[in-house]
Design an enzyme around this catalytic site. Structure first.
Site, PDB file in Angstrom:
ATOM      1  CG  ASP A 148      -2.169  -1.045   1.405  1.00 13.53           C
ATOM      2  OD1 ASP A 148      -1.856  -2.314   1.273  1.00 13.53           O
ATOM      3  OD2 ASP A 148      -3.186  -0.497   1.028  1.00 13.53           O
ATOM      4  NE  ARG A 149       0.008   6.528  -3.821  1.00 13.29           N
ATOM      5  CZ  ARG A 149       0.562   7.103  -4.503  1.00 13.29           C
ATOM      6  NH1 ARG A 149       1.572   7.772  -4.017  1.00 13.29           N
ATOM      7  NH2 ARG A 149       0.388   6.680  -5.764  1.00 13.29           N
TER       8      ARG A 149
END
Length: 341
Positions: free
Chosen positions: A81-82
C-alpha cells in the site's frame, strides 16, 4: 458495481466497533515475511526497503531509472500500500550495485542489501505481518468478539477493493479482454494483467460470498476442491464425513475458483454452482484462453488463518497485530470489525 462493503461478513451478528483507520501512514504497518533469505552470492541484489506514502510501482519505476535497468529486471514478491509504513524485499540486477548510492526517493529507505542467485518473483513470500491502529473505537467488546472469532475460524479470503481499482472498473475491463473485445484505451502489460486478474477475483468473491451466506465457509461439501494448508496440494472431496473434521481442524480448506483452462475442476453440485457463476458473467471457461499465461486458472482458499493475533487497547484506540498468508488482505479483517461503519 459491487464494492467491498457489499460482501457478507462472517461476524455479521456482532456490532461494528467504530473507529477511524489510516488517518496517518503510521496507523498501518506491513512487513513481508520472506519465503527465504538471500544467500549473499549471485547475480541479483536484494534490497530490504522501508517506505512511507509510496506504492511499490513508484519505487520500482524510480529504481529502474536511477540504476539504469529495465522495470522488468526489478523483482518484487508482492505489492504494498501507499498509505502505510511498509517493509519489503525488492531485487535488482547485481551489476547495478555501484549506482545504488545514487538512489534517493522521499519516503523510501534501503535498510540493507544482499546478493542472491535468482530474481524475486511474484508470490516469493510466506505472507505479511500487520500492525494496525484503530482510533476512537466505540465498542472494544465488539471488536474483541469479532477478532476472537476470526482467530478461531479463519478470515473470509475476499480480494480487497484495492484489486478492483480506484474507479472500480478493473474487473469490467478484464471481462472485455476475456471476451476478446477492444478496450477504450490499449492497456500496458501491467494493466492488462491487473484487469484480467480483477475479473477472476470478482467471480471468486461472488463464490465466497455465497459460501458465507450459506454458512458453509468451513464446511467440506461433496465435490469441493480442498486445499492442504501445509503443502497447498489440491484434491476433490469425495467423502465429506472424512474431510469435514480435517476442515474443522484447519488441515484443509475449501478452495474457490480462479477460472482458467488449468484450474482444478470441482464435481457434482459444486461444479454446477461454479458454472452458473460463469454464465452470470456471460463467459465460458474457454474464453479465459484469450488471457494466455495471465488466466491459466487456479484455486484460492475461501478462508485463511489469522496468525499470531493480538488485540491491545491504548486509551480510546486499539492496536491489532496479526499475520496473513500471501495474497490475503488485512482490510478484510478490518471490515469484519468495523462492519463498514
Amino acid at each position: 458495481m459491487t464494492t467491498d462493503s457489499d460482501w457478507p461478513r462472517l461476524t455479521a451478528d456482532v456490532p461494528g466497533c467504530g473507529g477511524g483507520f489510516k488517518l496517518v501512514p503510521e496507523d498501518f504497518e506491513v512487513e513481508e515475511l520472506p519465503a527465504y533469505q538471500p544467500s549473499g552470492e549471485g547475480e541479483h541484489l536484494y534490497l530490504w526497503l522501508e517506505k512511507r506514502g509510496r506504492d511499490t510501482r513508484e519505487v520500482v519505476r524510480s529504481l529502474s531509472q536511477v540504476l539504469g535497468v529495465s522495470e522488468d529486471d526489478v523483482g518484487v514478491a508482492g505489492m504494498k500500500d501507499r498509505q502505510a509504513v511498509t517493509r519489503q524485499l525488492i531485487s535488482v540486477p547485481a551489476r547495478a550495485e555501484p549506482k545504488l548510492g545514487d538512489f534517493a526517493l522521499e519516503g523510501v529507505q534501503v535498510l540493507w542489501s544482499r546478493r542472491h542467485g535468482n530474481k524475486l518473483r511474484t508470490g516469493h513470500l510466506k505472507g505479511n505481518r500487520f500492525r494496525l491502529r484503530l482510533r476512537g473505537v466505540r465498542d472494544v467488546g465488539a471488536a474483541r468478539e469479532s477478532f476472537t472469532r476470526l482467530s478461531a475460524g479463519g478470515v473470509p479470503n475476499y480480494f480487497g477493493e484495492q484489486r478492483f481499482g480506484r474507479a472500480g472498473d478493473n474487473a469490467d475491463l478484464g471481462r472485455l479482454l476475456v471476451l476478446g473485445q477492444r478496450l477504450p484505451k490499449r492497456p500496458e502489460r501491467f494493466q492488462r494483467k491487473l484487469y484480467l486478474s480483477a475479473f477472476q477475483s470478482r467471480i471468486f468473491n461472488r463464490a465466497l460470498a455465497d459460501r458465507v451466506r450459506a454458512g458453509t465457509l468451513s464446511t467440506a461439501l461433496l465435490g469441493d476442491v480442498l486445499r492442504k494448508e501445509e503443502t497447498g496440494g489440491l484434491f476433490v472431496c469425495e467423502a465429506p464425513e472424512v474431510d469435514g473434521p480435517r476442515v474443522a481442524a484447519f488441515e484443509v480448506s475449501p478452495a474457490g475458483p480462479l477460472f482458467g483452462p488449468k484450474m482444478t475442476a470441482s464435481a457434482g453440485e459444486v461444479a454446477e454452482v461454479e458454472a452458473k457463476l460463469l454464465a452470470g458473467e456471460g463467459v465460458t471457461l474457454d474464453d479465459f484462453k484469450r488471457g494466455g499465461g495471465e488466466t491459466e486458472g487456479s484455486r484460492r482458499p475461501y478462508r485463511v488463518r489469522l496468525g499470531s493475533p493480538e488485540l491491545t487497547p491504548e486509551g480510546e484506540d486499539l492496536w491489532l497485530t496479526f499475520e496473513l498468508p500471501r495474497g490475503a488482505y488485512a482490510t478484510e479483517v478490518l471490515h469484519e470489525l468495523l462492519k463498514d461503519d
